[in-house]
Motif scaffolding. Structure first.
Motif, PDB file in Angstrom:
ATOM      1  N   GLN A   1       0.825  -1.199   0.000  1.00 11.15           N
ATOM      2  CA  GLN A   1       0.000   0.000   0.000  1.00 11.15           C
ATOM      3  C   GLN A   1       0.866   1.259   0.000  1.00 11.15           C
ATOM      4  OE1 GLN A   1      -3.105  -0.113   2.919  1.00 11.15           O
ATOM      5  NE2 GLN A   1      -3.582   2.070   2.746  1.00 11.15           N
ATOM      6  N   ARG A   2       1.960   1.236   0.759  1.00 17.46           N
ATOM      7  CA  ARG A   2       2.844   2.403   0.802  1.00 17.46           C
ATOM      8  C   ARG A   2       3.470   2.659  -0.573  1.00 17.46           C
ATOM      9  NH1 ARG A   2       7.836   3.938   0.774  1.00 17.46           N
ATOM     10  NH2 ARG A   2       8.590   1.815   0.438  1.00 17.46           N
ATOM     11  N   ILE A   3       3.944   1.606  -1.219  1.00 17.59           N
ATOM     12  CA  ILE A   3       4.559   1.775  -2.542  1.00 17.59           C
ATOM     13  C   ILE A   3       3.543   2.282  -3.551  1.00 17.59           C
ATOM     14  CG2 ILE A   3       5.610   0.504  -4.466  1.00 17.59           C
ATOM     15  CD1 ILE A   3       6.929  -1.322  -2.399  1.00 17.59           C
ATOM     16  N   CYS A   4       2.316   1.759  -3.478  1.00 21.35           N
ATOM     17  CA  CYS A   4       1.258   2.194  -4.399  1.00 21.35           C
ATOM     18  C   CYS A   4       0.988   3.687  -4.265  1.00 21.35           C
ATOM     19  CB  CYS A   4      -0.009   1.384  -4.140  1.00 21.35           C
ATOM     20  SG  CYS A   4      -1.426   1.873  -5.135  1.00 21.35           S
ATOM     21  N   ASN A   5       0.982   4.190  -3.062  1.00 19.91           N
ATOM     22  CA  ASN A   5       0.629   5.591  -2.826  1.00 19.91           C
ATOM     23  C   ASN A   5       1.802   6.549  -2.986  1.00 19.91           C
ATOM     24  OD1 ASN A   5      -2.134   5.206  -2.227  1.00 19.91           O
ATOM     25  ND2 ASN A   5      -1.646   4.596  -0.122  1.00 19.91           N
ATOM     26  N   GLU A   6       3.012   6.109  -2.698  1.00 17.35           N
ATOM     27  CA  GLU A   6       4.136   7.033  -2.580  1.00 17.35           C
ATOM     28  C   GLU A   6       5.201   6.885  -3.659  1.00 17.35           C
ATOM     29  OE1 GLU A   6       5.698   6.710   1.371  1.00 17.35           O
ATOM     30  OE2 GLU A   6       3.738   6.932   2.331  1.00 17.35           O
ATOM     31  N   GLN A   7       5.470   5.678  -4.146  1.00 19.84           N
ATOM     32  CA  GLN A   7       6.562   5.483  -5.099  1.00 19.84           C
ATOM     33  C   GLN A   7       6.008   5.450  -6.523  1.00 19.84           C
ATOM     34  OE1 GLN A   7       9.367   2.830  -2.093  1.00 19.84           O
ATOM     35  NE2 GLN A   7       9.302   2.308  -4.236  1.00 19.84           N
ATOM     36  N   GLN A   8       5.772   6.646  -7.071  1.00 20.73           N
ATOM     37  CA  GLN A   8       5.203   6.760  -8.407  1.00 20.73           C
ATOM     38  C   GLN A   8       6.107   7.524  -9.373  1.00 20.73           C
ATOM     39  OE1 GLN A   8       1.337   8.523  -8.024  1.00 20.73           O
ATOM     40  NE2 GLN A   8       0.555   6.908  -6.706  1.00 20.73           N
ATOM     41  N   PHE A   9       7.164   8.113  -8.848  1.00 20.17           N
ATOM     42  CA  PHE A   9       8.026   8.961  -9.674  1.00 20.17           C
ATOM     43  C   PHE A   9       9.437   8.875  -9.120  1.00 20.17           C
ATOM     44  CE2 PHE A   9       9.373  13.062 -11.593  1.00 20.17           C
ATOM     45  CZ  PHE A   9       8.923  12.832 -12.894  1.00 20.17           C
ATOM     46  N   GLY A  10      10.421   8.724  -9.993  1.00 23.14           N
ATOM     47  CA  GLY A  10      11.791   8.609  -9.526  1.00 23.14           C
ATOM     48  C   GLY A  10      12.177   7.165  -9.261  1.00 23.14           C
ATOM     49  N   SER A  11      13.230   6.978  -8.478  1.00 15.02           N
ATOM     50  CA  SER A  11      13.768   5.643  -8.246  1.00 15.02           C
ATOM     51  C   SER A  11      12.879   4.859  -7.284  1.00 15.02           C
ATOM     52  CB  SER A  11      15.183   5.742  -7.672  1.00 15.02           C
ATOM     53  OG  SER A  11      15.166   6.426  -6.428  1.00 15.02           O
ATOM     54  N   GLY A  12      13.090   3.555  -7.282  1.00 19.33           N
ATOM     55  CA  GLY A  12      12.335   2.690  -6.376  1.00 19.33           C
ATOM     56  C   GLY A  12      11.440   1.721  -7.122  1.00 19.33           C
ATOM     57  N   ASN A  13      10.905   0.773  -6.391  1.00 15.66           N
ATOM     58  CA  ASN A  13       9.997  -0.209  -6.965  1.00 15.66           C
ATOM     59  C   ASN A  13       8.638   0.426  -7.246  1.00 15.66           C
ATOM     60  OD1 ASN A  13      12.051  -2.049  -6.603  1.00 15.66           O
ATOM     61  ND2 ASN A  13      11.270  -2.767  -4.627  1.00 15.66           N
ATOM     62  N   ARG A  14       7.857  -0.213  -8.074  1.00 15.79           N
ATOM     63  CA  ARG A  14       6.527   0.277  -8.422  1.00 15.79           C
ATOM     64  C   ARG A  14       5.484  -0.792  -8.146  1.00 15.79           C
ATOM     65  NH1 ARG A  14       7.582   4.650 -12.030  1.00 15.79           N
ATOM     66  NH2 ARG A  14       9.454   5.617 -11.150  1.00 15.79           N
ATOM     67  N   HIS A  15       4.254  -0.343  -7.966  1.00 18.48           N
ATOM     68  CA  HIS A  15       3.134  -1.254  -7.698  1.00 18.48           C
ATOM     69  C   HIS A  15       2.306  -1.455  -8.967  1.00 18.48           C
ATOM     70  CE1 HIS A  15      -1.207  -1.852  -6.924  1.00 18.48           C
ATOM     71  NE2 HIS A  15      -0.779  -2.732  -6.042  1.00 18.48           N
ATOM     72  N   TYR A  16       1.940  -2.702  -9.237  1.00 21.71           N
ATOM     73  CA  TYR A  16       1.048  -3.040 -10.344  1.00 21.71           C
ATOM     74  C   TYR A  16      -0.013  -4.002  -9.826  1.00 21.71           C
ATOM     75  CZ  TYR A  16       4.241  -1.101 -13.874  1.00 21.71           C
ATOM     76  OH  TYR A  16       5.008  -0.264 -14.635  1.00 21.71           O
TER      77      TYR A  16
END
Length: 555
Positions: free
Chosen positions: A362-377
């Motif tokens: 849930q954290r990745i889905c909401n916060e990691q959308q731009f820049g480095s890091g893993n993404r949620h699908y």
């Protein structure tokens, strides 16, 4: 990853038990790959099954007499790669049960080990005690194999003539020798004892070859004899090797269920096949009422609504076949380089037994959308054709400034290469009839010919020390990053019905995703007029979807 010890996080199955094999609906691909463990074809055949992205490597033998066949090399390579103490991370094998394949590799190795034990006894009795004669025969066979492998028919014929000459020399030695007494008897026995041992070894090899071929054919027929691996069942606490093997199998199954996958550029998401299609909906968030702001919401709220709707894809207002029940999963996608030869799975508070925990998802889905890091699908996956076709449609939701963007991408993993689905055939040759010599007939040959018996007998004593055998005979290196499915998968577009299934799945999924998203937007006072217009346009566009290399951006 290091060795697994008792009491670690993967020791979650109570008691000693052999894992059950084969999941419903995934038997065809699983059995096809498992059948490679029992095959007796040349190891170089595996290179024909490699696809454009993943290539196996075969280390050339120093002595062709010790070269492994396909089943021997495949079983050994899979066992070491998937169960070894220093194993690297694996790629999930969607549409198959990797544990079942590994169990068959272990079972095939056990059958060959029992055969090699008998052949070693034969080699000691008829070879070691008469070492000069055995070395003479082995040298003749090795020279014949070397010459026969040359691209020259004369060289091959010379190799056969050399072997016949050695036989004639043996007969001459039996008739008349320059020695008398003990040495005369020993020299005669030295030449004839390896031949007697060869006859005994041939019977052993024939029985084992018939057993292996029965298992090979049985797997492709949809049944066959199950893999028996008693070495994975510890009978008492002191059997640490059996306990280690049992836990490594459990670890393999846990990694197969991981919700973390890897994106390798044009190769696509490893294990899911290359991306063949992509559809985007991106519009600004505008309040429905000019005097009132939209209600605050997060990307996870939209994704959760999509998840609930996608789980009901198999429902239809008409009594037709429709979709099979899909698997809806929250995936975390980690980027790796296109040429990466290994991947690593993260550890930490957000990870448990290879699974990314819900809170971290849930954290990745909401916060990691731009820049480095893993993404949620959010993924909806269909396993069809008994596991031969895996259709995966991935959905990602991003919110940047005022723009909400919804992307749907299609991935398709095709059937395993036809090499793995070929059934065992009897060895035959055409010969002329005795009376009507102008006509021919098929003559059935033994499963194991003379040179194969010699190869197996020569390898048998060295199987107790595999590094030396691999040094002399070469070995198979599996393509990295390794998974038991994606390296040998064909494109589904060569099969008309498989291609149709992949294309047809995109439209309903896209519409369900858009409907769920628009519903959440309306509930939060967002003007959905532009979203509805764009969604209608995409719904018309996706009906003409055609497979293309979307990851190469050549559309």
């Amino acid at each position: 990853m290091g060795a697994v010890v008792a009491g670690d996080e993967f020791d979650f199955r109570p008691g000693a038990q052999v894992p059950l094999s084969g999941a419903a609906g995934q038997t065809a691909a699983t059995n096809a790959l498992a059948s490679a463990a029992y095959r007796d074809s040349p190891v170089t055949d595996l290179l024909k099954a490699d696809n454009e992205w993943h290539k196996s490597k075969i280390k050339a033998p120093r002595l062709s007499l010790f070269e492994p066949n396909l089943g021997e090399a495949f079983s050994r390579a899979v066992q070491i790669r998937l169960l070894g103490a220093t194993r690297k991370a694996l790629i999930q094998s969607f549409g198959t049960e990797p544990q079942t394949i590994v169990e068959h590799c272990l079972a095939a190795n056990r059958i060959r080990k029992e055969r090699d034990t008998r052949l070693t006894v034969v080699m000691v009795l008829f070879g070691l005690l008469f070492l000069p004669g055995m070395l003479l025969w082995l040298a003749a066979f090795q020279l014949r194999r070397t010459l026969a492998g040359a691209q020259n028919r004369r060289a091959g014929a010379f190799g056969m003539a050399l072997l016949v000459a050695v036989g004639v020399l043996a007969v001459v030695f039996l008739i008349k020798l320059p020695f008398t007494g003990f040495w005369a008897v020993y020299l005669r026995a030295m030449l004839i004892a390896p031949v007697v041992g060869w006859l005994w070894a041939k019977q052993i090899c024939e029985r084992t070859a018939a057993d292996l071929r029965d298992r090979w054919g049985g797997l492709l027929a949809g049944g066959g004899i199950g893999a028996k691996i008693p070495e994975a069942v510890p009978r008492n606490p002191s059997e640490t090797a059996a306990e280690q093997l049992r836990q490594n199998l459990a670890k393999l199954s846990a990694e197969q269920r991981s919700n973390l996958v890897f994106y390798a550029g044009p190769k696509g998401i490893l294990g899911m096949g290359t991306r063949w299609g992509s559809w985007h909906l991106a519009e600004d968030l505008v309040p429905k009422h000019a005097d009132k702001d939209i209600n605050p919401f997060r990307c996870w709220d939209v994704v959760r609504a999509m998840h609930d709707q996608l789980r009901m894809l198999e429902r239809t207002p008409l009594h037709t076949g429709g979709f099979t029940p899909p698997t809806v999963t929250h995936w975390i996608v980690s980027p790796v380089g296109e040429g990466a030869d290994e991947v690593s799975r993260p550890t930490g508070e957000g990870i448990e037994t290879f699974q990314v925990k819900p809170a971290e998802i849930q954290r990745i889905c909401n916060e990691q959308q731009f820049g480095s890091g893993n993404r949620h699908y959010l993924g909806v996956q269909f396993v069809l054709w008994d596991g031969q076709l895996v259709i995966t449609l991935l959905v990602t939701v991003t919110l940047l400034h005022h723009t909400l963007r919804i992307e749907v991408t299609g991935h398709a993993l095709g059937p395993v290469h036809p090499l793995f689905t070929s059934k065992p055939k009897a060895k035959t040759r055409e010969v002329s009839k005795a009376v009507k010599f102008w006509e021919t007939k098929e003559q059935t040959l033994p499963l194991v010919d003379a040179k194969e018996v010699v190869r197996l007998a020569a390898r048998a004593p060295l199987t107790w020390y595999p590094p030396l055998l691999e040094y002399l005979g070469g070995k198979l290196s599996l393509p990295e990053p390794f998974g038991l499915r994606h390296a040998w998968a064909d494109q589904p577009w060569r099969h008309r019905f498989m291609a149709d299934d992949a294309l047809r799945a995109a439209t309903p999924v896209l519409r369900v995703v858009h409907q769920a998203a628009i519903q959440v937007l309306e509930e939060n006072d967002v003007d959905t007029a532009n979203f509805g217009t764009r969604s209608g346009f995409l719904s018309g566009q996706v009906q003409g979807a055609e497979p293309k290399k979307a990851d190469l951006y050549d559309a």
